[in-house]
Enzyme design. Structure first.
Site, short mmCIF file in Angstrom:
data_model
loop_
_atom_site.label_atom_id
_atom_site.label_comp_id
_atom_site.label_asym_id
_atom_site.label_seq_id
_atom_site.Cartn_x
_atom_site.Cartn_y
_atom_site.Cartn_z
N ARG A 88 -46.08 -19.52 -0.32
CA ARG A 88 -47.51 -20.28 -0.60
C ARG A 88 -47.43 -21.48 0.46
NH1 ARG A 88 -45.45 -24.87 -2.25
NH2 ARG A 88 -44.06 -24.98 -3.89
N GLY A 90 -47.69 -25.73 1.68
CA GLY A 90 -46.86 -26.93 0.86
C GLY A 90 -45.26 -26.82 1.03
N ASP A 91 -44.85 -28.00 0.29
CA ASP A 91 -43.22 -28.21 0.26
C ASP A 91 -42.64 -27.65 -1.09
OD1 ASP A 91 -40.75 -29.83 0.36
OD2 ASP A 91 -41.58 -30.07 2.52
N TYR A 94 -42.19 -28.63 -8.91
CA TYR A 94 -41.43 -28.26 -10.10
C TYR A 94 -42.59 -27.71 -10.93
CZ TYR A 94 -39.97 -29.11 -14.92
OH TYR A 94 -39.82 -28.77 -16.25
N MET A 161 -50.94 -28.68 -5.66
CA MET A 161 -51.37 -27.38 -5.33
C MET A 161 -50.96 -26.74 -4.20
SD MET A 161 -55.59 -28.14 -6.04
CE MET A 161 -56.43 -28.55 -7.45
N GLY A 162 -50.94 -25.50 -3.98
CA GLY A 162 -50.34 -24.72 -2.78
C GLY A 162 -50.90 -23.53 -2.95
N GLY A 173 -51.74 -21.49 -6.67
CA GLY A 173 -52.76 -22.16 -7.09
C GLY A 173 -52.42 -23.69 -7.45
N ALA A 175 -50.80 -26.77 -10.50
CA ALA A 175 -49.80 -27.14 -11.56
C ALA A 175 -50.23 -28.64 -12.25
CB ALA A 175 -48.36 -27.16 -11.09
N CYS A 191 -43.15 -32.22 -3.18
CA CYS A 191 -44.19 -31.98 -2.04
C CYS A 191 -43.68 -32.67 -0.98
CB CYS A 191 -45.62 -32.47 -2.25
SG CYS A 191 -46.13 -31.84 -3.82
#
Length: 231
Positions: A88, A90-91, A94, A161-162, A173, A175, A191
């Site tokens: 996905r 993003g970084d 958790y 989100m990612g 999606g 979290a 992130c």
């Protein structure tokens, strides 16, 4: 255009197992789209919305920096947490108990072909859900997800989100921290953003939150925003 979205709650599921299941659904939609193009057919592509709760796990997006994970393999094992580098955007983030994770696997050609609009509507579904609980949340410019206290020294992220998209099909999606143990975020730079805190609904509201109720509210707002029929 098929605006029906098949809703499924996977319950408490290992991250890799849920990822594999996502990949299967994602690939089925892609294969059907390729078949439609090759054969000039018009077979309906399905859409899915998966809910899941994961055991403790850290995931790193394809553009993420491994140095944002502050634990060694030994320390991960001591915390009974796993780690995956995934596909996905993003970084690092958790996932764990008390967190609502949603994976919409949609053919956006059934809705609109705009990935930025897709992300903004996902954020909006969370913003509206939090408003149902009296929590005022918003976007932070240049940072995907949903935040509280933007523009103050107390900015804190409540929903990460990612997503991944190929041929307008989405996976991964959001979290949302509902009753999550926020201590696990201390082991990463969430992130990849330094100096900003993470929060949850139960911390903000000072009580345990009914997760099933939250899921129902998210689905309602998602259906309204996407003009979708949840089945």
């Amino acid at each position: 255009m098929n605006k029906k979205v098949q809703l499924q709650d996977l319950g408490f599921k290992d991250y890799k197992d849920a990822w594999d299941f996502q990949e299967t659904l994602f690939q089925e939609i892609l294969d059907l789209k390729i078949k439609n193009r090759r054969e000039e057919s018009n077979l309906e592509t399905p859409n899915h919305f998966l809910y899941v709760e994961h055991p403790h796990v850290y995931t790193l997006g394809k553009s993420g920096d491994l140095s944002n994970l502050l634990l060694s393999e030994k320390q991960l094992a001591e915390k009974e947490a796993t780690f995956y580098k995934i596909n996905r955007g993003g970084d690092i983030t958790y996932h764990g108990p008390g967190q609502i994770v949603g994976y919409p696997i949609l053919d956006l050609e059934n809705f609109f072909t705009d990935i930025h609009k897709y992300l903004r509507l996902l954020e909006e579904a969370i913003i509206l859900t939090l408003a149902d609980y009296g929590l005022s949340s918003e976007r932070s410019q240049g940072e995907t997800g949903v935040w509280l206290g933007v523009g103050t020294p107390f900015a804190r992220k409540i929903c990460a989100m990612g997503v991944r998209a190929s041929r307008w099909v989405t996976m991964h999606g959001f979290a949302l921290n509902v009753n999550a143990d926020l201590g696990y975020f201390d082991n990463i730079i969430p992130c990849g953003i330094k100096g900003k805190a993470v929060t949850s609904m139960h911390v903000e509201l000072g009580r345990a939150i009914d997760e099933l109720e939250v899921k129902q509210k998210i689905v309602k707002h998602f259906a309204d925003l996407f003009e979708a029929e949840m089945v």
